[in-house]
Design an enzyme around this catalytic site. Structure first.
Site, PDB file in Angstrom:
ATOM      1  CD  GLU A 200      -2.838  -0.791   2.573  1.00 25.76           C
ATOM      2  OE1 GLU A 200      -2.521   0.083   3.413  1.00 25.76           O
ATOM      3  OE2 GLU A 200      -3.813  -1.552   2.720  1.00 25.76           O
ATOM      4  NE  ARG A 292     -13.652  -5.998  17.895  1.00 26.31           N
ATOM      5  CZ  ARG A 292     -12.750  -5.659  16.981  1.00 26.31           C
ATOM      6  NH1 ARG A 292     -12.675  -6.351  15.855  1.00 26.31           N
ATOM      7  NH2 ARG A 292     -11.932  -4.635  17.155  1.00 26.31           N
TER       8      ARG A 292
HETATM    9  C1  MV4 Z   1      -1.779   2.558   7.181  1.00 25.47           C
HETATM   10  C2  MV4 Z   1      -1.248   3.805   7.560  1.00 25.47           C
HETATM   11  C3  MV4 Z   1      -0.826   4.655   6.531  1.00 25.47           C
HETATM   12  N1  MV4 Z   1      -0.899   4.290   5.225  1.00 25.47           N
HETATM   13  N2  MV4 Z   1      -1.854   2.219   5.871  1.00 25.47           N
HETATM   14  C4  MV4 Z   1      -2.192   0.816  11.629  1.00 25.47           C
HETATM   15  C5  MV4 Z   1      -2.832  -0.439  12.099  1.00 25.47           C
HETATM   16  C6  MV4 Z   1      -3.796  -0.779  11.062  1.00 25.47           C
HETATM   17  N3  MV4 Z   1      -5.122  -0.349  11.555  1.00 25.47           N
HETATM   18  C7  MV4 Z   1      -3.396  -0.032   9.861  1.00 25.47           C
HETATM   19  N4  MV4 Z   1      -2.560   1.038  10.297  1.00 25.47           N
HETATM   20  C8  MV4 Z   1      -2.110   1.966   9.415  1.00 25.47           C
HETATM   21  N5  MV4 Z   1      -2.218   1.676   8.111  1.00 25.47           N
HETATM   22  C9  MV4 Z   1      -1.408   3.066   4.920  1.00 25.47           C
HETATM   23  N6  MV4 Z   1      -1.473   2.709   3.619  1.00 25.47           N
HETATM   24  C10 MV4 Z   1      -1.166   4.121   8.920  1.00 25.47           C
HETATM   25  C11 MV4 Z   1      -1.566   3.196   9.842  1.00 25.47           C
HETATM   26  C12 MV4 Z   1      -1.411   3.563  11.233  1.00 25.47           C
HETATM   27  C13 MV4 Z   1      -2.519   3.858  12.007  1.00 25.47           C
HETATM   28  C14 MV4 Z   1      -3.789   3.758  11.465  1.00 25.47           C
HETATM   29  C15 MV4 Z   1      -4.871   4.093  12.270  1.00 25.47           C
HETATM   30  C16 MV4 Z   1      -4.680   4.520  13.584  1.00 25.47           C
HETATM   31  C17 MV4 Z   1      -3.436   4.592  14.119  1.00 25.47           C
HETATM   32  C18 MV4 Z   1      -2.327   4.253  13.347  1.00 25.47           C
HETATM   33  C19 MV4 Z   1      -1.041   4.312  13.887  1.00 25.47           C
HETATM   34  C20 MV4 Z   1       0.017   3.977  13.111  1.00 25.47           C
HETATM   35  C21 MV4 Z   1      -0.161   3.597  11.782  1.00 25.47           C
END
Ligand code: MV4
Length: 684
Positions: A200, A292
């Protein structure tokens, strides 16, 4: 509607489900592990069954035992809560096969969302926006590398079988791709038994916005506004709010409809959450779908006035959704803080211990506490360290923030490290107030969130006054209590003052900066203790600082005036530790563990003075046989009386002081010989 349901969970969510179910007249069956025999959810339930040992794999994850108990107890349905078996497709399937309603989505829907790449394939077909990248089955390194080049950098390698941040790796350039891919695949294979990767584009400034959806068994589906869950630590949410601030209505609608499309794509039934990454340019992309009820569901309940657990029960029993989309209303703003037993100053490591003092704020129409524990309960190593959820509602975000600020200030816990002071700093931060919130919030505001600029000298001075006032209370209310067992030297022949040597927090601290000298100049010595509710004036010096303090103690609340400024502090003694709570701060000051010293002073045979004082009464005589607890001698120190009592049955052999004699700390006052049978008893 069901008559009897089993709740296959524990803690706050089990209590939460039981609360609503019992309001509907449903008979609730709880299950518990050997660590939860007296847990709140067990006490709330109408009946409860032991699953097995504390370990989750031996208890709350034992699908076979849960189904056996469901049959045994004639449960019509099982509510899985969140975590444990709530997203276990096999368990949902087994329920269905055994004629027990699983209060949640169909097993197929759970399975479909279990794999990130499979979920993305379904979402792509449903026209749900996906993060640019690759989620194909071809895992050939050259193919992945080409896809990485097409995606652009920085990018994220994500384990298909991963979730919640596990199995993610940032790659900043094509040159580092090969090494990163090898490492990511190794980690995924080790963690999930599956090394399949997806790629991604990495969105560096993004928010976690999720949409609550609800579908019934008749093809109806609604979305219930949004939640912003960006403030996380180690991919664990800690502050959530609804609605997500600063998102245009049109985008809210577009994300809601995309979430509904996602749910319909998997024939969803029940409560579900579609998570998106939302960017400043108003673009949003599907992240994952949770099949959930979420921990943070209360913020949605408070702004829509919907009881989501009631909806779950209604939908699972075949009823239609109570509202259509046009009837869903959103009012005000809600914020949730998750109260965790953890140490924010030690990388949020989980903490365990006994909740010696647990004083949540007063629950009102706008302040809600969802908790699975009561004062005195243990926070154990076996389960998630969440103590409770604090949820507030306001007419607008500012009012909700103000209410949360106050509620956190009023939330006092002693006995287990917790994140309340940290949450208070989050809610009080200018960045949060201005909704400058994204997934990097904690990192970006690290300096202010972890600042420790407490004026310890002032609070030590206040703690010393609190200690003296509390001892006055003890002395007045408990003649057998040795109230000064936690205080230091006493001087009677000059103006009375007390020295209290607090334990410095680390060996390299100068203990002189933790020594408090408390002078009470206006006080004349009198044999009766001053009621602690009466204001007293102290001059307290700590290290090179000095404070004029007026203080009075009213139960657990200290009214303090320092240099003309008045404020209220809550004070609790617990295991030689004095805990002060003020404006979201929680301060612990440790007294030397005099308990050991006291034990020394009351060693077998010799009863010693625990501090300097004057003998004001000798209540025994040589040769007298006494029982354990009998007052033998009374000493006055600092205007208070306290008794030296017999630590065991025995015979007084000698008395070394007379009334009005001065005694010094450690002087042997009485020789007390244990009687033979007592010795035996003591030996036992
Ligand atoms: C991401 C992102 C940035 N770009 N995907 C963190 C755990 C999972 N929920 C996916 N996550 C992320 N995916 C892309 N393409 C940043 C995160 C992320 C994050 C997402 C939501 C809430 C807190 C976070 C903390 C670090 C990274």
């Amino acid at each position: 509607m069901f008559n009897r349901i089993l709740i296959a969970n524990r803690g706050e969510i089990a209590c939460r489900v039981i609360e609503t179910a019992q309001q509907l007249g449903i008979h609730c069956i709880a299950v518990y592990s050997s660590a939860d025999t007296q847990a709140k959810h067990v006490l709330m339930a109408d009946e409860a069954y032991l699953l097995g040992p504390a370990q989750s794999s031996d208890s709350y994850l034992r699908a076979d035992k849960i189904l056996e108990i469901a049959r045994l107890s004639a449960a019509q349905a099982i509510h899985p809560g969140y975590g444990f078996l709530s997203e276990n497709a096999e368990f949902a399937q087994a329920c269905q096969q055994q004629g027990i309603v699983f209060i949640g989505p169909p097993a197929a829907a759970i399975a479909a969302m279990g794999s990130k790449s499979a979920a993305k394939e379904i979402m792509a077909k449903a026209k749900v926006p996906l993060v640019p990248g690759y989620h194909g089955d071809d895992q050939d390194v050259a193919v992945l590398k080409q896809q990485a080049a097409n995606c652009g950098f920085p990018l994220l390698l994500k384990a298909t079988a991963g979730g919640g941040g596990k199995g993610m790796r940032v790659v900043n350039s094509l040159t580092e791709f090969d090494a990163s891919l090898s490492a990511a695949k190794r980690e995924a294979q080790n963690a999930f038994g599956d090394s399949k990767m997806l790629i991604e584009r990495y969105m560096t400034k993004t928010r976690h916005i999720e949409v609550q959806v609800f579908c019934d068994q008749h093809g109806n589906a609604v979305y219930l506004s949004q939640r912003d869950c960006s403030i996380q630590r180690r991919h664990q949410k800690i502050v959530e709010e609804a609605p997500a601030p600063g998102i245009d209505e049109a985008v809210v609608k577009a994300m809601g409809e995309a979430a509904i499309n996602a749910a319909k794509a998997i024939n969803y039934v029940g409560a579900g959450t579609v998570e998106f990454l939302y960017n400043e340019d108003q673009s949003f992309y599907f992240m994952e779908m949770n099949t959930r009820l979420q921990v943070e569901h209360p913020v949605t309940e408070m702004i829509t006035n919907v009881d989501l657990v009631k909806w779950q029960l209604q939908i699972a029993s075949g009823e239609a959704l109570p509202l259509n989309q046009s009837q869903v209303t959103v009012s005000g703003h809600a914020i949730e803080c998750r109260i965790y037993a953890e140490d924010p100053n030690n990388d949020f490591l989980p903490a365990t211990g006994q909740l010696d003092i647990l004083r949540p704020p007063t629950a009102t129409e706008h302040v809600r506490i969802d908790s699975g524990v009561d004062e005195g309960d243990q926070v154990s190593v076996y389960y998630d360290p969440m103590i409770s959820k604090l949820i507030v509602w306001g007419e607008n975000r500012q009012q909700a923030i103000a209410r949360m600020h106050k509620a956190l200030s009023d939330y006092r816990i002693v006995g287990v490290k917790n994140n309340i002071p940290f949450l208070h700093r989050v809610i009080s931060s200018p960045a949060f107030a201005s909704a400058e919130v994204d997934t990097q919030f904690i990192d970006k505001n690290h300096a202010s969130l972890f600042a420790t600029d407490t004026n310890h000298k002032l609070f030590l001075a206040i703690a010393s006054c609190a200690q003296i006032l509390q001892q006055a209370n003890n002395a007045r209310t408990d003649s057998h209590h040795s109230p000064f067992s936690h205080c230091g030297q006493w001087r009677l022949n000059q103006t009375p003052y007390t020295e209290i040597q607090w334990l410095a927090p680390s060996a390299d601290e100068d203990s002189a900066n933790w020594l408090a000298k408390v002078l009470e100049p206006q006080k004349n010595i009198s044999s009766t203790a001053t009621p602690s509710g009466v204001e007293r004036s102290f001059t307290v010096s700590v290290g090179d600082s000095s404070f004029e303090i007026q203080a009075s103690l009213h139960s657990d609340m200290l009214r303090v005036s320092v240099d003309g400024k008045q404020f209220k502090i809550h004070a609790y003694s617990n295991k030689a530790q004095l805990n002060l709570f003020y404006s979201g701060m929680a301060l612990q000051y440790q007294l030397p563990d005099i308990a050991t010293a006291t034990d020394d002073s009351q060693t077998e045979g010799a009863l010693c003075a625990p501090m300097n004082g004057r003998v004001i009464a000798v209540l025994t005589q040589s040769g007298q046989k006494v029982l354990s607890g009998t007052p033998l001698i009374i000493i006055e120190a600092m205007k208070m009386e306290h008794s030296i009592v017999a630590p065991h049955d025995g015979t007084v052999e000698d008395i070394y002081f007379l009334e009005s004699d001065l005694v010094a700390e450690g002087d042997t006052l009485i020789a007390l010989a244990a009687t033979a049978d007592t010795t035996t008893k003591a030996a036992l």
